[in-house]
Write a protein that holds these residues in place. Structure first.
Motif, short mmCIF file in Angstrom:
data_model
loop_
_atom_site.label_atom_id
_atom_site.label_comp_id
_atom_site.label_asym_id
_atom_site.label_seq_id
_atom_site.Cartn_x
_atom_site.Cartn_y
_atom_site.Cartn_z
N LEU A 28 29.18 58.93 -2.21
CA LEU A 28 30.02 59.92 -1.53
C LEU A 28 30.83 59.25 -0.40
N GLY A 29 30.17 58.44 0.41
CA GLY A 29 30.89 57.72 1.46
C GLY A 29 31.92 56.78 0.89
N LEU A 30 31.58 56.13 -0.21
CA LEU A 30 32.50 55.22 -0.88
C LEU A 30 33.75 55.96 -1.36
N LEU A 31 33.57 57.15 -1.94
CA LEU A 31 34.70 57.94 -2.42
C LEU A 31 35.66 58.26 -1.27
N ARG A 32 35.10 58.61 -0.12
CA ARG A 32 35.97 58.93 1.02
C ARG A 32 36.76 57.70 1.47
N ALA A 33 36.09 56.55 1.54
CA ALA A 33 36.77 55.33 1.97
C ALA A 33 37.90 54.96 1.02
N LEU A 68 31.24 48.63 -17.68
CA LEU A 68 31.83 47.51 -18.41
C LEU A 68 32.49 47.97 -19.70
N SER A 69 31.89 48.97 -20.35
CA SER A 69 32.45 49.46 -21.62
C SER A 69 33.80 50.13 -21.43
N LEU A 70 34.12 50.49 -20.19
CA LEU A 70 35.41 51.13 -19.91
C LEU A 70 36.52 50.10 -19.70
N GLY A 71 36.18 48.81 -19.79
CA GLY A 71 37.20 47.77 -19.70
C GLY A 71 37.23 47.02 -18.39
N HIS A 72 36.26 47.26 -17.49
CA HIS A 72 36.23 46.56 -16.21
C HIS A 72 35.70 45.14 -16.40
N GLU A 73 36.30 44.20 -15.69
CA GLU A 73 35.89 42.80 -15.80
C GLU A 73 34.50 42.59 -15.20
N THR A 74 34.24 43.26 -14.07
CA THR A 74 32.92 43.21 -13.44
C THR A 74 32.71 44.52 -12.68
N VAL A 75 31.54 44.67 -12.07
CA VAL A 75 31.18 45.87 -11.33
C VAL A 75 30.61 45.45 -9.99
N ARG A 76 31.17 45.96 -8.90
CA ARG A 76 30.61 45.70 -7.58
C ARG A 76 29.44 46.65 -7.33
N HIS A 77 28.53 46.24 -6.44
CA HIS A 77 27.34 47.05 -6.19
C HIS A 77 27.08 47.21 -4.70
N VAL A 78 26.90 48.46 -4.27
CA VAL A 78 26.44 48.76 -2.92
C VAL A 78 24.96 49.08 -3.04
N ALA A 79 24.11 48.19 -2.51
CA ALA A 79 22.67 48.27 -2.73
C ALA A 79 21.97 49.09 -1.65
N GLY A 80 20.74 49.50 -1.95
CA GLY A 80 19.90 50.17 -0.97
C GLY A 80 19.15 49.16 -0.11
N TYR A 129 30.39 54.49 3.12
CA TYR A 129 31.76 54.54 3.64
C TYR A 129 32.17 53.19 4.22
N GLU A 130 31.27 52.58 5.01
CA GLU A 130 31.59 51.30 5.64
C GLU A 130 31.82 50.20 4.61
N GLN A 131 30.97 50.13 3.60
CA GLN A 131 31.17 49.13 2.55
C GLN A 131 32.37 49.50 1.68
N GLY A 132 32.62 50.79 1.53
CA GLY A 132 33.78 51.23 0.75
C GLY A 132 35.09 50.80 1.37
N ARG A 133 35.16 50.74 2.70
CA ARG A 133 36.39 50.29 3.37
C ARG A 133 36.67 48.83 3.03
N PRO A 141 25.90 41.54 -3.98
CA PRO A 141 25.78 42.97 -3.66
C PRO A 141 25.99 43.21 -2.18
N LEU A 142 26.54 44.37 -1.85
CA LEU A 142 26.78 44.73 -0.46
C LEU A 142 25.62 45.59 0.05
N PRO A 143 25.09 45.32 1.26
CA PRO A 143 23.92 46.05 1.74
C PRO A 143 24.25 47.45 2.24
N GLY A 144 23.43 48.42 1.87
CA GLY A 144 23.53 49.78 2.36
C GLY A 144 22.16 50.26 2.82
N ASP A 145 22.11 51.48 3.35
CA ASP A 145 20.83 52.00 3.84
C ASP A 145 20.55 53.41 3.30
#
Length: 356
Positions: free
Chosen positions: A272-277, A197-209, A248-252, A237-241
């Motif tokens: 890491l999967g998110l970065l690839r997507a 948030l301090s970098l100027g983003h309005e909000t932050v999305r979350h990929v959860a465990g 990667y799937e949520q990143g797409r 939040p988006l579900p991950g495992d």
């Protein structure tokens, strides 16, 4: 002065061993005493009550043990002291970085205090599996037990621990009747969300465990608390495992939304999967989207780009768990909880919005 090996028993000549020389016998306490110039009782005191032996005598005995490669008889030590200096650890059977590093932190703390660790791995943290693992360890005469319990389903099993046997838990909730050591996952998630948030983003999305993991739910709570404290939108939040595949799937999905400018993944493999997507979708990191993870795995500095992440102090958790168990073995009562703060490590995967 060196103690010669004992003569082979009668009848143990070349014919009895197939022509091979008999192995020298293992050194015993009397051999150590002879080499060190002390009594066998003094050697026993060095092993079992070292504070009662003068430092120079203790050093001489320890040097003799090293020279003779002497291995104390653990069964005899239990009879003398009532302690085996062996600790049991019940661990969830997983190769995930967090639980595996927690186990290593406990083992390292125990080794530093000249204790050994016996591990009982379980495939699920149910009441039955935990009780079975505890009984297996108790049959090995362990002095006490640490249970690594990252799942909410472990709570019932932990409440069934024998009340008269020293036990400590790592990573469980706050309402258990045993001492606990844990990382403050909520504080770590708040810290990384506030950074984004301090970098100027309005909000932050979350990929959860996974929802059953205590670590995952605490990271969701920290992420949400940071957004609410700033009056920012709190997206679902988006579900991950925990796997790179789920990231990667949520990143797409996230990459297809032009409003997404910052994402916090609940662990580094999902990041890491998110970065690839994002890369496959043509979304540049960090120029268009900032990405952060959690755990700070050893590979995190070598992601492309190097990953901003939350580093867990596994060594400190291990030391706290070991100290709590030693206190419990010594007769301490109550269920104290020792929590350690994680550290935010900022790298090139996050950047200021107006620098894009």
């Amino acid at each position: 002065m060196t103690v010669p090996p004992a003569s082979p028993p009668a009848g143990a000549g070349p014919g009895a061993s197939g022509g091979q020389a008999a192995r020298p016998r293992a050194a015993v306490m009397e051999d150590v005493a002879l080499l060190a110039g002390v009594s066998a009782m003094t050697v026993s005191r060095v092993l079992n009550s070292p504070d009662k032996v003068r430092p120079e005598t203790r050093a001489r005995v320890l040097a003799a043990m090293r020279e003779l490669d002497y291995r104390p008889n653990s069964a005899a030590r239990v009879l003398v002291t009532g302690r085996s200096q062996v600790l049991g650890v019940v661990s969830f059977d997983t190769t995930l970085y967090g639980p595996a590093s927690t186990l290593y932190g406990i083992e390292r703390a125990a080794r530093g205090a000249e204790h050994m660790v016996s591990i009982a791995s379980v495939s699920s943290l149910t009441r039955r599996s935990i009780q079975d693992a505890v009984e297996r360890l108790r049959s090995q005469s362990v002095d006490g037990i640490v249970v690594i319990a990252p799942h909410r389903s472990a709570a019932d099993g932990l409440r069934g621990l024998p009340p008269d046997f020293p036990a400590v838990v790592v990573g469980a909730g706050d309402d258990l009747p045993v001492p606990a050591a844990a990382v403050d996952h909520r504080a770590g998630a708040e810290r990384v969300t506030r950074h984004l948030l301090s970098l100027g983003h309005e909000t932050v999305r979350h990929v959860a465990g996974p929802i059953d993991w205590i670590d995952a739910s605490e990271r969701v709570a920290g992420w949400r608390a940071a957004l609410e404290a700033e009056g920012r939108p709190v997206p679902e939040p988006l579900p991950g495992d925990w796997s790179a595949r789920s990231g990667y799937e949520q990143g797409r999905l996230l990459a297809a939304d032009p409003e997404v400018t910052a994402v916090f993944a609940a662990n580094d493999p999902m990041a890491l999967g998110l970065l690839r997507a994002l890369r496959e979708a043509g979304r540049r990191v960090p120029e268009e989207v900032s990405v952060a993870g959690f755990d700070d795995v050893p590979e995190a500095p070598y992601f492309a780009p190097p990953l901003t992440s939350v580093r867990q102090p596994f060594g400190e958790v291990g030391r706290h768990a070991f100290q709590l168990l030693m206190e419990r073995i010594a007769g301490a009562e109550g269920a104290p909880r020792r929590t350690v703060e994680p550290e935010l490590v900022v790298r090139e995967s996050t950047a200021v919005m107006n620098a894009r």
